[in-house]
Design a protein around this motif. Structure first.
Motif, PDB file in Angstrom:
ATOM      1  N   THR A  77       0.811  -1.223   0.000  1.00  0.00           N
ATOM      2  CA  THR A  77       0.000   0.000   0.000  1.00  0.00           C
ATOM      3  C   THR A  77       0.842   1.271   0.000  1.00  0.00           C
ATOM      4  OG1 THR A  77      -0.145  -0.149   2.425  1.00  0.00           O
ATOM      5  CG2 THR A  77      -1.935  -1.127   1.147  1.00  0.00           C
ATOM      6  N   GLY A  78       2.152   1.136  -0.117  1.00  0.00           N
ATOM      7  CA  GLY A  78       3.004   2.319  -0.133  1.00  0.00           C
ATOM      8  C   GLY A  78       4.452   1.946   0.077  1.00  0.00           C
ATOM      9  N   ASN A  79       5.279   2.970   0.250  1.00  0.00           N
ATOM     10  CA  ASN A  79       6.708   2.772   0.490  1.00  0.00           C
ATOM     11  C   ASN A  79       7.170   3.679   1.611  1.00  0.00           C
ATOM     12  OD1 ASN A  79       7.793   0.930  -1.810  1.00  0.00           O
ATOM     13  ND2 ASN A  79       6.498   2.429  -2.858  1.00  0.00           N
ATOM     14  N   GLN A  80       8.183   3.222   2.321  1.00  0.00           N
ATOM     15  CA  GLN A  80       8.798   4.004   3.380  1.00  0.00           C
ATOM     16  C   GLN A  80      10.257   4.253   3.012  1.00  0.00           C
ATOM     17  OE1 GLN A  80       8.689   2.173   7.203  1.00  0.00           O
ATOM     18  NE2 GLN A  80       9.842   3.767   8.228  1.00  0.00           N
ATOM     19  N   THR A  81      10.671   5.519   3.082  1.00  0.00           N
ATOM     20  CA  THR A  81      12.042   5.874   2.717  1.00  0.00           C
ATOM     21  C   THR A  81      12.976   5.649   3.897  1.00  0.00           C
ATOM     22  OG1 THR A  81      11.254   7.531   1.140  1.00  0.00           O
ATOM     23  CG2 THR A  81      13.538   7.702   1.867  1.00  0.00           C
ATOM     24  N   MET A  82      14.039   4.906   3.655  1.00  0.00           N
ATOM     25  CA  MET A  82      15.060   4.663   4.680  1.00  0.00           C
ATOM     26  C   MET A  82      16.378   5.243   4.203  1.00  0.00           C
ATOM     27  SD  MET A  82      16.665   1.101   6.148  1.00  0.00           S
ATOM     28  CE  MET A  82      17.910   1.074   4.861  1.00  0.00           C
ATOM     29  N   THR A  83      17.047   5.987   5.064  1.00  0.00           N
ATOM     30  CA  THR A  83      18.337   6.592   4.738  1.00  0.00           C
ATOM     31  C   THR A  83      19.404   5.986   5.624  1.00  0.00           C
ATOM     32  OG1 THR A  83      17.228   8.673   4.137  1.00  0.00           O
ATOM     33  CG2 THR A  83      19.610   8.744   4.515  1.00  0.00           C
ATOM     34  N   ASP A  84      20.480   5.453   5.009  1.00  0.00           N
ATOM     35  CA  ASP A  84      21.538   4.855   5.825  1.00  0.00           C
ATOM     36  C   ASP A  84      22.498   5.937   6.287  1.00  0.00           C
ATOM     37  OD1 ASP A  84      23.218   5.477   3.734  1.00  0.00           O
ATOM     38  OD2 ASP A  84      23.422   3.431   2.989  1.00  0.00           O
ATOM     39  N   GLN A  85      23.540   5.525   7.016  1.00  0.00           N
ATOM     40  CA  GLN A  85      24.460   6.488   7.619  1.00  0.00           C
ATOM     41  C   GLN A  85      25.330   7.213   6.588  1.00  0.00           C
ATOM     42  OE1 GLN A  85      26.949   4.261  10.226  1.00  0.00           O
ATOM     43  NE2 GLN A  85      27.718   2.904   8.642  1.00  0.00           N
ATOM     44  N   ASN A  86      25.356   6.688   5.371  1.00  0.00           N
ATOM     45  CA  ASN A  86      26.123   7.337   4.321  1.00  0.00           C
ATOM     46  C   ASN A  86      25.266   8.261   3.455  1.00  0.00           C
ATOM     47  OD1 ASN A  86      28.571   5.912   4.989  1.00  0.00           O
ATOM     48  ND2 ASN A  86      27.657   4.099   4.059  1.00  0.00           N
ATOM     49  N   GLY A  87      23.985   8.391   3.814  1.00  0.00           N
ATOM     50  CA  GLY A  87      23.104   9.293   3.074  1.00  0.00           C
ATOM     51  C   GLY A  87      22.386   8.662   1.902  1.00  0.00           C
ATOM     52  N   LYS A  88      22.583   7.376   1.664  1.00  0.00           N
ATOM     53  CA  LYS A  88      21.896   6.721   0.560  1.00  0.00           C
ATOM     54  C   LYS A  88      20.503   6.319   0.997  1.00  0.00           C
ATOM     55  CE  LYS A  88      22.324   3.038  -2.883  1.00  0.00           C
ATOM     56  NZ  LYS A  88      23.149   1.922  -3.395  1.00  0.00           N
ATOM     57  N   THR A  89      19.521   6.504   0.131  1.00  0.00           N
ATOM     58  CA  THR A  89      18.129   6.213   0.474  1.00  0.00           C
ATOM     59  C   THR A  89      17.658   4.927  -0.204  1.00  0.00           C
ATOM     60  OG1 THR A  89      17.333   7.597  -1.345  1.00  0.00           O
ATOM     61  CG2 THR A  89      17.593   8.648   0.808  1.00  0.00           C
ATOM     62  N   TYR A  90      16.727   4.260   0.470  1.00  0.00           N
ATOM     63  CA  TYR A  90      16.131   3.027  -0.042  1.00  0.00           C
ATOM     64  C   TYR A  90      14.620   3.124   0.128  1.00  0.00           C
ATOM     65  CZ  TYR A  90      20.942   1.383   0.668  1.00  0.00           C
ATOM     66  OH  TYR A  90      22.301   1.244   0.651  1.00  0.00           O
ATOM     67  N   GLN A  91      13.889   2.516  -0.781  1.00  0.00           N
ATOM     68  CA  GLN A  91      12.436   2.477  -0.712  1.00  0.00           C
ATOM     69  C   GLN A  91      12.009   1.104  -0.186  1.00  0.00           C
ATOM     70  OE1 GLN A  91      10.365   5.110  -1.231  1.00  0.00           O
ATOM     71  NE2 GLN A  91      12.252   6.288  -1.497  1.00  0.00           N
ATOM     72  N   ILE A  92      11.460   1.086   1.034  1.00  0.00           N
ATOM     73  CA  ILE A  92      11.028  -0.151   1.663  1.00  0.00           C
ATOM     74  C   ILE A  92       9.518  -0.289   1.486  1.00  0.00           C
ATOM     75  CG2 ILE A  92      11.066  -1.520   3.772  1.00  0.00           C
ATOM     76  CD1 ILE A  92      13.822  -0.727   2.715  1.00  0.00           C
ATOM     77  N   PRO A  93       9.036  -1.357   0.865  1.00  0.00           N
ATOM     78  CA  PRO A  93       7.593  -1.499   0.653  1.00  0.00           C
ATOM     79  C   PRO A  93       6.834  -1.676   1.964  1.00  0.00           C
ATOM     80  CG  PRO A  93       8.758  -3.506   0.018  1.00  0.00           C
ATOM     81  CD  PRO A  93       9.807  -2.489   0.302  1.00  0.00           C
ATOM     82  N   ILE A  94       5.656  -1.019   2.055  1.00  0.00           N
ATOM     83  CA  ILE A  94       4.768  -1.144   3.220  1.00  0.00           C
ATOM     84  C   ILE A  94       3.597  -2.036   2.822  1.00  0.00           C
ATOM     85  CG2 ILE A  94       3.259   0.088   4.817  1.00  0.00           C
ATOM     86  CD1 ILE A  94       5.012   2.534   4.447  1.00  0.00           C
ATOM     87  N   ARG A  95       3.355  -3.075   3.599  1.00  0.00           N
ATOM     88  CA  ARG A  95       2.265  -4.006   3.318  1.00  0.00           C
ATOM     89  C   ARG A  95       1.178  -3.865   4.374  1.00  0.00           C
ATOM     90  NH1 ARG A  95       6.755  -6.696   1.306  1.00  0.00           N
ATOM     91  NH2 ARG A  95       6.454  -7.711  -0.717  1.00  0.00           N
ATOM     92  N   SER A  96      -0.070  -4.041   3.942  1.00  0.00           N
ATOM     93  CA  SER A  96      -1.223  -4.004   4.839  1.00  0.00           C
ATOM     94  C   SER A  96      -1.944  -5.338   4.758  1.00  0.00           C
ATOM     95  CB  SER A  96      -2.185  -2.869   4.453  1.00  0.00           C
ATOM     96  OG  SER A  96      -1.535  -1.616   4.516  1.00  0.00           O
ATOM     97  N   ALA A  97      -2.505  -5.759   5.923  1.00  0.00           N
ATOM     98  CA  ALA A  97      -3.226  -7.029   5.985  1.00  0.00           C
ATOM     99  C   ALA A  97      -4.728  -6.760   5.884  1.00  0.00           C
ATOM    100  CB  ALA A  97      -2.901  -7.759   7.290  1.00  0.00           C
ATOM    101  N   TYR A  98      -5.419  -7.491   5.012  1.00  0.00           N
ATOM    102  CA  TYR A  98      -6.859  -7.335   4.801  1.00  0.00           C
ATOM    103  C   TYR A  98      -7.554  -8.655   5.145  1.00  0.00           C
ATOM    104  CZ  TYR A  98      -5.753  -3.041   2.281  1.00  0.00           C
ATOM    105  OH  TYR A  98      -5.300  -1.780   1.948  1.00  0.00           O
ATOM    106  N   GLN A  99      -8.493  -8.593   6.125  1.00  0.00           N
ATOM    107  CA  GLN A  99      -9.267  -9.762   6.519  1.00  0.00           C
ATOM    108  C   GLN A  99     -10.670  -9.667   5.911  1.00  0.00           C
ATOM    109  OE1 GLN A  99      -9.290  -9.953  10.774  1.00  0.00           O
ATOM    110  NE2 GLN A  99      -7.209 -10.706  10.925  1.00  0.00           N
ATOM    111  N   THR A 100     -11.150 -10.761   5.367  1.00  0.00           N
ATOM    112  CA  THR A 100     -12.472 -10.795   4.736  1.00  0.00           C
ATOM    113  C   THR A 100     -13.221 -12.029   5.221  1.00  0.00           C
ATOM    114  OG1 THR A 100     -11.580  -9.713   2.771  1.00  0.00           O
ATOM    115  CG2 THR A 100     -13.726 -10.782   2.563  1.00  0.00           C
ATOM    116  N   TYR A 101     -14.497 -11.845   5.670  1.00  0.00           N
ATOM    117  CA  TYR A 101     -15.336 -12.972   6.069  1.00  0.00           C
ATOM    118  C   TYR A 101     -15.842 -13.721   4.839  1.00  0.00           C
ATOM    119  CZ  TYR A 101     -15.738 -11.408  10.950  1.00  0.00           C
ATOM    120  OH  TYR A 101     -15.477 -11.077  12.243  1.00  0.00           O
ATOM    121  N   SER A 102     -16.199 -14.959   5.052  1.00  0.00           N
ATOM    122  CA  SER A 102     -16.949 -15.677   4.025  1.00  0.00           C
ATOM    123  C   SER A 102     -18.340 -15.043   3.931  1.00  0.00           C
ATOM    124  CB  SER A 102     -17.063 -17.156   4.395  1.00  0.00           C
ATOM    125  OG  SER A 102     -17.862 -17.303   5.567  1.00  0.00           O
TER     126      SER A 102
END
Length: 339
Positions: free
Chosen positions: A51-76
């Motif tokens: 459902t999105g991405n979270q930006t992570m920056t390491d100690q050297n200033g390089k950024t990474y895009q970490i995927p954000i997942r959401s859980a969806y529950q559905t009844y029968s």
């Protein structure tokens, strides 16, 4: 001139750490994708979606895009219908409880009166009538019994019997009121709490169910041993330095191990010593000769303590005839010609 090979340059620890971090992030993202497995059961399903991405920056200033997942529950469909019906029922009970709450607002704003006067009044109002009716019937039975025995009203025997009856009645009344006092207190509290209990019962059937969250898989990034990389880099540099020093010492030892046979020959020719800058270190200028040639304090690379003298390359520029090439291509200075 003796040359020594240069040791390979050690890897840069910052670049190594950055490369390791990038590899770790890619691995973690891959592991995360494998860990989130959708679940499908007869009662319902559980699905994971990005459902999105979270930006992570390491100690050297390089950024990474970490995927954000959401859980969806559905009844029968069947369970969804039951859930909807239950929610409607609970909503109706909640509305009813809300209506009842308005009716008892006055009760909640009034203190419970458990004083002796109020408790006695409650007992009299609720139970004294029944007590008196019973004793009235007993008195009529007593009058009839005395009349049957020929004891006339107003006689001494009648007065004595009536006095005994009144004494028993008063004792019974005192006992009765004492027994009813605790019952009257409980009844007052019951009447006070009854509306509240009814609302509580309504609300107990209309509580909002808290969502049940599943345990999401966890993925941890492997740590980069930054200190270990730096120490390893230092050890590599130190090893290269030690190797270079050993080779240099061996070469210089061979050169100057030629002894006084060669150097002595130069000395006999009037040359005072080796003055090549390449063989000296910790050089500090301390003055100059009358001829203007700078004078230095220095140490030879093979040791022997601090020395004072000139640099052959500077003498060669000013007085070329005072400089000559010695063993190994190193320059010698004839000091007698530079004063």
């Amino acid at each position: 001139m003796v040359s020594t090979p240069k040791a390979p340059k050690a890897p840069d620890p910052t670049q190594t750490a950055a490369a390791q971090t990038a590899t770790n992030v890619d691995t973690a993202i891959a592991n995360s994708g494998l860990s989130y497995v959708n679940q499908y059961t007869p009662d319902g399903s559980l699905e994971y979606k990005v459902t999105g991405n979270q930006t992570m920056t390491d100690q050297n200033g390089k950024t990474y895009q970490i995927p954000i997942r959401s859980a969806y529950q559905t009844y029968s469909p069947e369970n969804q219908a039951i859930y909807d019906q239950t929610q409607q029922t609970q909503l109706g009970l909640s509305k009813l409880a809300n209506e009842q709450t308005g009716k008892i607002s006055g009760i909640l704003g009034t203190n419970v009166d458990l004083s002796s006067d109020n408790v006695d009044k409650y007992a009299n109002d609720h139970w004294q009538g029944g007590f008196n009716n019973q004793w009235d019937r007993d008195q009529k039975s007593l009058d009839q019994s005395l009349a049957d025995k020929g004891i006339a009203m107003g006689s001494e025997a009648y007065s004595n019997a009536l006095r005994d009856f009144s004494t028993r009645k008063q004792a019974a009344s005192d006992q009765y009121l004492g027994d009813m006092y605790s019952n009257a207190q409980n009844s007052i509290l019951t009447e006070r709490n009854q509306p509240l209990n009814e609302i509580s019962a309504l609300m107990s059937g209309s509580q909002v169910n808290q969502p049940n969250y599943v345990n999401s898989p966890t993925t941890q990034l492997p740590t980069v041993d930054q200190a270990g990389l730096i120490n390893e880099n230092y050890n590599q540099q130190l090893g290269a330095y030690n190797s270079q020093t050993a080779q240099s010492n061996a070469a210089m030892g061979g050169l100057f191990g030629l002894g006084g046979s060669l150097l002595g020959g130069w000395a006999k020719g009037g040359f005072a010593g080796i003055s090549d800058r390449r063989l000296k270190h910790d050089i500090v200028r301390i003055g100059e000769m009358p001829s203007g040639i700078p004078v230095y304090e220095y140490s030879y690379i093979w040791g022997g303590g601090r020395q004072i003298g000139v640099m052959a390359d500077e003498v060669e520029r000013a007085i070329p005839e005072a400089v000559a090439e010695g063993p190994g291509g190193f320059q010698m200075v004839y000091y007698a010609r530079i004063h």
